[in-house]
Design an enzyme around this catalytic site. Structure first.
Site, mmCIF file in Angstrom:
data_model
loop_
_atom_site.group_PDB
_atom_site.id
_atom_site.type_symbol
_atom_site.label_atom_id
_atom_site.label_comp_id
_atom_site.label_asym_id
_atom_site.label_seq_id
_atom_site.Cartn_x
_atom_site.Cartn_y
_atom_site.Cartn_z
ATOM 1 N N GLU A 83 0.850 -1.188 0.000
ATOM 2 C CA GLU A 83 0.000 0.000 0.000
ATOM 3 C C GLU A 83 0.885 1.237 0.000
ATOM 4 O OE1 GLU A 83 -2.814 2.379 3.188
ATOM 5 O OE2 GLU A 83 -2.955 0.182 3.141
ATOM 6 N N GLU A 120 -2.058 11.547 3.339
ATOM 7 C CA GLU A 120 -3.074 11.361 4.372
ATOM 8 C C GLU A 120 -3.031 12.576 5.297
ATOM 9 O OE1 GLU A 120 -3.905 6.915 5.627
ATOM 10 O OE2 GLU A 120 -1.740 7.305 5.636
#
Length: 547
Positions: free
Chosen positions: A435, A440
């Site tokens: 991932e 974020e």
């Protein structure tokens, strides 16, 4: 062609100065080397190429009776000690050139014999861009990239076909230093200066009086700092690499193929007994080199250098860039997102992170409007709704430059993300599939941007991550960019690098991934949701992927 002149160095004056038998015993046998023979094998020499194959390589072999060591002195003032008498030199000046070489055979007590010969060699290797990068066209200083993970590391030096270590031969798989890990040592004191003197490149190491030695060469234990005078300019030549890496199937993405040779035992800040460094990559402000440890050719050491002095902000130029636009959405057509580019993850259940939202495809959660994609998280009764878009089965890619211009939601508990997942996640369960989180953000920690990778050994609460703090993340658009290549993954905000990861065959970042855009609420990363939260949106001006 070669001409040979032999001179015997007399030691009779020394013997006349010796007045007693005890002193003679102190010197031992004083045997002058005799019958000094030197052969110079020009690599690739043939009838068609009488001065070699263009590599510039010449293999010297010297023998003499009563000799205990040999020294080669070249016409440019450089020299090389060779106890065995065997030595391969690279003459890198382009074209056909004649060089004068003096070989000194030393015997017991310091007596010596020398031979001088001329060798004519052809070299067709040039890397003028590397010279420009190294010297800046005049003089340029280089420093350890101490803030970058992997600035010092070690890995195996074997052929690609080796069943155990072959696929690891171009990166430091055995050990990779963390950012600033060697701050307590003298390593980061080194300043390396490359300069052009006429057409000749020079190198000087300012180590502030101490050098960081590999324990195999001094001390016999851990690496440590010892006094060493490294002053004085040394000649530098460039030659073509014939390393294991240069023979890899993907060598074009793993090495530049240029070897940097520093004369007179010069070295680049960390002592491993070698003076030749393969340049894996180099730009105007960042360089990665690979050097084989002397006496242990199984080990390859890796160094990363920068032109930014310690304490300054380091923003290296990407080692690999991608310029061909392969996927984009400018969000210029109002309505639902383009179904040829985007699908949805739908439903609730926490999504593995204890999140509070339910994902929908409803227009009040996701819509293209006014030139932007808007993903809106909103309170709905006692719960929350939002949306999660993905390119799975529509566009998947390996390597590239990912750019997303976005304005982030505000409010405690919001968790916007621009990220990607290995396309084989259904059969290769997370984190094995890999991932990459390009961006974020936590509403509870405003303006702090995270760039993160999850993979076996580094996932969940222990990811490989870094952060940077910006201004106005929720009121202004910023460009979140990641450059993903076979050798690195670099995270930027507004073209400022804040995280760099060494990619390799040992991690799952070398196959197809798909892109995901979403706004989650709460959960293990988003944290406590503000009771007063009603709704907020992540707005995206564009998504562009270059390969």
């Amino acid at each position: 062609m070669k001409k040979i002149i032999i001179n015997i160095v007399s030691v009779f004056v020394l013997l006349l100065m010796v007045n007693c038998q005890e002193d003679n015993l102190g010197f031992g046998a004083l045997d002058t080397p005799t019958n000094l023979q030197v052969t110079a094998e020009i690599i690739g020499k043939s009838a068609a190429f009488p001065n070699g194959d263009g590599s510039g390589k010449v293999k010297f072999t010297s023998t003499a009776e009563n000799a205990i060591s040999y020294k080669y002195i070249f016409s440019d003032g450089t020299s090389k000690n060779s106890p065995s008498g065997m030595f391969e030199n690279v003459f890198a000046t382009p074209g056909t050139n004649t060089y004068t070489v003096t070989v000194i055979a030393s015997g017991a007590g310091g007596v010596a014999t020398n031979v001088t010969l001329e060798v004519t060699v052809f070299s067709n290797f040039k890397d003028e861009q590397a010279v420009q990068f190294l010297t800046g066209g005049a003089t340029r200083k280089w420093y350890w990239a101490q803030a970058e993970e992997g600035h010092l590391g070690v890995g195996p030096n074997v052929a690609w076909s080796d069943p155990t270590f072959g696929k690891q031969n171009y990166y430091p798989s055995f050990y990779s230093a963390k950012a600033n890990e060697k701050s307590a040592t003298c390593l980061y004191n080194s300043v390396m200066t490359f300069s052009l003197v006429g057409a000749q490149m020079k190198f000087e190491l300012d180590n502030k009086g101490q050098t960081y030695y590999n324990g195999a060469f001094k001390g016999g234990g851990d690496d440590a700092c010892y006094d060493l005078n490294t002053s004085g300019a040394k000649t530098v030549t460039l030659s073509k690499s014939d390393s294991f890496v240069s023979k890899n199937p993907d060598s074009a993405t793993q090495t530049r193929g240029t070897v940097l040779n520093i004369a007179d035992a010069g070295f680049m800040g960390y002592f491993v007994g070698t003076s030749s460094y393969e340049i894996l990559s180099i730009t105007d402000n960042r360089m990665v080199v690979r050097v084989i440890q002397s006496g242990n050719p199984f080990l390859a050491w890796y160094h990363i250098f920068t032109t930014t002095a310690p304490g300054a902000v380091v923003t290296p130029t990407p080692t690999t860039n991608y310029t061909v636009l392969k996927f984009s959405d400018e969000f210029n057509v109002d309505g639902a997102p383009d179904p040829t580019k985007w699908g949805y993850d739908l439903g609730a259940g926490g999504w593995g992170n204890g999140e509070a939202q339910t994902y929908t495809s409803a227009s009040d959660n996701v819509i293209v409007q006014g030139g932007n994609l808007k993903i809106t998280a909103k309170k709905s009764g006692t719960g929350y709704t939002s949306s999660r878009l993905k390119t799975e089965d529509k566009y998947e890619f390996t390597y590239g430059k990912i750019e997303v211009k976005a304005k982030l939601p505000a409010g405690g508990g919001t968790w916007p993300a621009i990220w990607s997942l290995g396309q084989d996640y259904k059969t290769n369960a997370w984190p094995k599939c890999g991932e990459i989180d390009f961006m974020e953000h936590k509403g509870n920690d405003p303006n702090v941007i995270h760039g993160t990778l999850h993979y076996p050994g580094n996932f969940g609460a222990n990811p490989n991550t870094a952060t940077t703090t910006i201004t106005n993340a929720s009121t202004e658009f910023h460009i979140y960019k990641t450059i993903w290549s076979p050798t690195s993954i670099q995270f930027y905000v507004d073209d400022k690098l804040f995280h760099s990861f060494i990619n390799s065959a040992s991690v799952p970042f070398n196959s197809d991934f798909f892109l995901i855009l979403n706004v989650a609420m709460g959960g293990s990363f988003g944290g406590t949701i503000d009771p007063a939260f009603s709704q907020s949106s992540m707005e995206i001006d564009y998504v562009r992927i270059y390969q």
